[in-house]
Motif scaffolding. Structure first.
Motif, PDB file in Angstrom:
ATOM      1  N   VAL A   1       0.851  -1.197   0.000  1.00 21.87           N
ATOM      2  CA  VAL A   1       0.000   0.000   0.000  1.00 21.87           C
ATOM      3  C   VAL A   1       0.884   1.243   0.000  1.00 21.87           C
ATOM      4  O   VAL A   1       0.602   2.208  -0.721  1.00 21.87           O
ATOM      5  CB  VAL A   1      -0.974  -0.014   1.195  1.00 21.87           C
TER       6      VAL A   1
ATOM      7  N   VAL B   1       0.826   4.327  -2.715  1.00 22.91           N
ATOM      8  CA  VAL B   1       0.678   5.735  -2.342  1.00 22.91           C
ATOM      9  C   VAL B   1       1.861   6.540  -2.869  1.00 22.91           C
ATOM     10  O   VAL B   1       1.691   7.615  -3.436  1.00 22.91           O
ATOM     11  CB  VAL B   1       0.528   5.893  -0.811  1.00 22.91           C
TER      12      VAL B   1
ATOM     13  N   VAL C   1      -4.753  10.400  -2.925  1.00 25.20           N
ATOM     14  CA  VAL C   1      -5.600   9.403  -2.272  1.00 25.20           C
ATOM     15  C   VAL C   1      -6.560   8.775  -3.283  1.00 25.20           C
ATOM     16  O   VAL C   1      -6.739   7.548  -3.301  1.00 25.20           O
ATOM     17  CB  VAL C   1      -6.361  10.040  -1.089  1.00 25.20           C
TER      18      VAL C   1
ATOM     19  N   MET D   1      -6.579   4.846  -4.306  1.00 27.65           N
ATOM     20  CA  MET D   1      -7.777   4.013  -4.157  1.00 27.65           C
ATOM     21  C   MET D   1      -8.112   3.309  -5.461  1.00 27.65           C
ATOM     22  O   MET D   1      -8.454   2.125  -5.467  1.00 27.65           O
ATOM     23  CB  MET D   1      -8.967   4.857  -3.684  1.00 27.65           C
TER      24      MET D   1
ATOM     25  N   VAL E   1     -12.969   4.630  -0.345  1.00 25.62           N
ATOM     26  CA  VAL E   1     -12.995   5.165   1.011  1.00 25.62           C
ATOM     27  C   VAL E   1     -13.546   6.581   0.897  1.00 25.62           C
ATOM     28  O   VAL E   1     -13.104   7.341   0.028  1.00 25.62           O
ATOM     29  CB  VAL E   1     -11.572   5.215   1.625  1.00 25.62           C
TER      30      VAL E   1
ATOM     31  N   LEU F   1      -6.093   3.436   4.204  1.00 26.64           N
ATOM     32  CA  LEU F   1      -6.345   2.624   3.011  1.00 26.64           C
ATOM     33  C   LEU F   1      -6.352   1.143   3.353  1.00 26.64           C
ATOM     34  O   LEU F   1      -7.206   0.389   2.880  1.00 26.64           O
ATOM     35  CB  LEU F   1      -5.303   2.927   1.930  1.00 26.64           C
TER      36      LEU F   1
ATOM     37  N   HIS G   1      -9.517  -0.456   4.772  1.00 27.30           N
ATOM     38  CA  HIS G   1     -10.642  -0.633   3.851  1.00 27.30           C
ATOM     39  C   HIS G   1     -10.374  -1.679   2.784  1.00 27.30           C
ATOM     40  O   HIS G   1     -11.173  -1.835   1.865  1.00 27.30           O
ATOM     41  CB  HIS G   1     -10.998   0.706   3.202  1.00 27.30           C
TER      42      HIS G   1
END
Length: 76
Positions: A3, A7, A43, A47, A54, A72, A75
């Protein structure tokens, strides 16, 4: 890809002036010269890449990369 890596890649794409080497855990988007609009774009792109949704409102006061990653992950 983790993750954090998603990002980071999103951040570098949205804000091309950011040196990828400077994007490390514990940094804030403000430290990296990002605006709140940049944050929303980073963001949103992250996603999309992760295939999750989210509410953007959850990121309203979040400026820390670690916290973004944490939100993140919760979720996924």
């Amino acid at each position: 890809m983790t993750v954090f890596e998603v990002v980071k890649a999103s951040l570098v794409e949205v804000v091309p002036d950011v040196d990828p080497a400077s994007v490390t855990a514990g940094r804030t988007l403000s430290d990296l010269g990002c605006t709140s609009i940049d944050r929303a774009e980073v963001v949103t792109l992250a996603m999309e890449r992760l295939g999750i949704v989210v509410p953007i409102s959850e990121f309203r006061d979040v400026n820390d990369l670690d916290r973004i990653v944490e939100l993140l992950r919760t979720h996924m």
